[in-house]
Write a protein that holds these residues in place. Sequence first.
Motif, PDB file in Angstrom:
ATOM      1  N   UNK A   1     -10.233   1.016  -6.620  1.00 56.45           N
ATOM      2  CA  UNK A   1     -11.616   1.575  -6.769  1.00 56.45           C
ATOM      3  C   UNK A   1     -12.586   0.392  -6.284  1.00 56.45           C
ATOM      4  N   UNK A   2     -11.984  -0.763  -5.931  1.00 54.52           N
ATOM      5  CA  UNK A   2     -12.850  -1.856  -5.567  1.00 54.52           C
ATOM      6  C   UNK A   2     -11.949  -2.669  -4.534  1.00 54.52           C
TER       7      UNK A   2
ATOM      8  N   UNK B   1       0.859  -1.158  -0.086  1.00 53.83           N
ATOM      9  CA  UNK B   1       0.029  -0.053   0.160  1.00 53.83           C
ATOM     10  C   UNK B   1       0.936   1.272  -0.201  1.00 53.83           C
ATOM     11  N   UNK B   2       0.605   2.300  -0.588  1.00 56.35           N
ATOM     12  CA  UNK B   2       1.247   3.467  -0.632  1.00 56.35           C
ATOM     13  C   UNK B   2       0.763   4.597   0.268  1.00 56.35           C
ATOM     14  N   UNK B   3      -0.639   4.856  -0.216  1.00 60.79           N
ATOM     15  CA  UNK B   3      -1.227   5.950   0.264  1.00 60.79           C
ATOM     16  C   UNK B   3      -2.661   5.549   0.748  1.00 60.79           C
ATOM     17  N   UNK B   4      -3.220   6.135   1.876  1.00 57.26           N
ATOM     18  CA  UNK B   4      -4.860   5.910   2.287  1.00 57.26           C
ATOM     19  C   UNK B   4      -5.652   7.049   1.405  1.00 57.26           C
ATOM     20  N   UNK B   5      -5.233   8.255   1.510  1.00 61.51           N
ATOM     21  CA  UNK B   5      -6.077   9.176   0.831  1.00 61.51           C
ATOM     22  C   UNK B   5      -5.102  10.136   0.130  1.00 61.51           C
ATOM     23  N   UNK B   6      -5.135  10.007  -1.471  1.00 62.85           N
ATOM     24  CA  UNK B   6      -5.927   8.867  -2.187  1.00 62.85           C
ATOM     25  C   UNK B   6      -5.688   7.470  -2.047  1.00 62.85           C
ATOM     26  N   UNK B   7      -6.338   6.494  -1.919  1.00 65.81           N
ATOM     27  CA  UNK B   7      -6.276   5.054  -1.885  1.00 65.81           C
ATOM     28  C   UNK B   7      -5.171   4.596  -2.981  1.00 65.81           C
TER      29      UNK B   7
END
Length: 162
Positions: A137-138, A42-48
């Motif tokens: 996106x999902x 994972x790189x970022x939560x916001x944006x995902x």
Amino acid sequence: MPVEARVLREVCGHYPTGVAVITCGGAEGEEPVGVTVNSFTSLSLDPALVLFCVHRDSRALAAVQGVGAFAVNILASDQAGLCRAFARRDTADFAELPHGPGATGSPVLSDALAFLECRLHAVFPGGDHVIVVGEVIDLGLLREEQPLTFFRSAHPKLEVLG
């Protein structure tokens, strides 16, 4: 002196990782493509945002760039065979695997532990590999199981401490 590739691989092999299969629906008239990676994070939560790395000559990279989307299928501990099937240059045949199209049209492997579907966000050079960033996106959890791990070229089971 440059670091020897063999030594780098041996040293980095002592860092345990998870295992995922990146899948992408084929361009019009082409078969879907998949590739095993242990470079997913994972790189970022916001944006995902999430990322994975793949060899710059990979068929999967060309497919992801052509279609603009991909799915990350996180493998479970009982899927070492599936990991190996997608690690070969001639990857597994999707006709033989339980899967369905996700929101982007990318194949989601029905027996995976979890999945994330992504739109292509950015691609960056990384030596003989490319860093692929996707916007999630999902996503979903498909079953409860231990994840497949990769450590020193093997797939050891995790010992869960309670």
